[in-house]
Write a protein that holds these residues in place. Structure first.
Motif: not given
Length: 234
Positions: A22-23, A109-111, A135-136, A140-141
């Motif tokens: 995860l970058i 944004s998930l990082f 939730k995040a 995102e999905l």
């Protein structure tokens, strides 16, 4: 140099592994990393929850063009210390990321959400940290219903109760129901929805928030059980 975390790794060839990363600013990246040997081995930092600085190229030594090649990697800071339920929670976050986030989905944004969840879990375990990351991820999905407005466009009322209609949103209902969100008992308190959106879940909200998130994630995860959930059972 990019900031990143190893979500999962598996052997590839001699002195090489395939890593799911995860970058920061990129999202999911799958790459080949040479582990080396002796004092030059990087096996000790190719572990979950270890903040990394790394570079990777678009060309891979395998025939799989989806795989990148790690050209430089180093520890950015000490590994985030997780233990007991917090450690199991970290494995859970890694597993759902690998299961649900494809390399085609950038998810820049998930990082930050992931890093914040690990830091919070290192300080103390609370299932609310998992709910905020879920939730995040659902947002995102594109699978998160509005937590601000009901299907009629009215603000979610903290004094009300709501039923989730698939592919529609939350419908206000008169029935009051206390407990875990399930297929047969699908009414949740508005106070929980408001708290989930504000990321301020109280103890009395945790069961219904867990049930709601599990219900939303279930069709995305499919029928294959999550291995990390078995750790909590044990």
């Amino acid at each position: 140099m990019k900031r990143g975390y190893v979500l999962h790794h598996r052997p590839f060839k001699e002195s090489s592994v395939i890593v799911n990363l995860l970058i920061d600013g990129v999202g999911r990246v799958d790459a080949i990393a040479r582990t080396g040997s002796g004092k030059r081995s990087i096996k000790s930092i190719l572990q979950p929850f270890q903040p990394l600085l790394l570079q990777f190229s678009a060309q891979s030594e395998s025939k799989n063009l989806a795989l990148k090649t790690v050209t430089h990697i180093e520890a950015a800071s000490p590994a985030i210390p997780l233990s007991s339920n917090s450690l199991y929670s970290g494995f859970y976050l890694n597993e759902i990321l690998v299961r649900l986030l494809t390399i085609e989905h950038q998810a820049e944004s998930l990082f930050v959400a992931y890093h914040q969840a690990l830091i919070a879990l290192a300080q103390s375990f609370c299932s609310s940290h998992l709910r905020y990351f879920e939730k995040a991820l659902l947002l995102e999905l594109g699978a998160l219903p509005s937590l601000d407005y009901d299907v009629d466009g009215n603000n979610i009322n903290s004094d009300g109760f709501y039923r989730l209609e698939a592919d529609c949103g939350f419908i206000p209902v008169l029935q009051q129901s206390v407990g875990v969100y399930t297929h047969s008992r699908s009414v949740v308190p508005g106070a929980m929805l408001v708290a989930l959106q504000k990321e301020s879940l109280a103890v009395e909200h945790l069961n219904s928030a867990k049930g709601l998130m599990r219900f939303l994630l279930s069709p995305l995860l499919g029928n294959k059980p999550l291995l990390s959930r078995q750790l909590f059972v044990k």
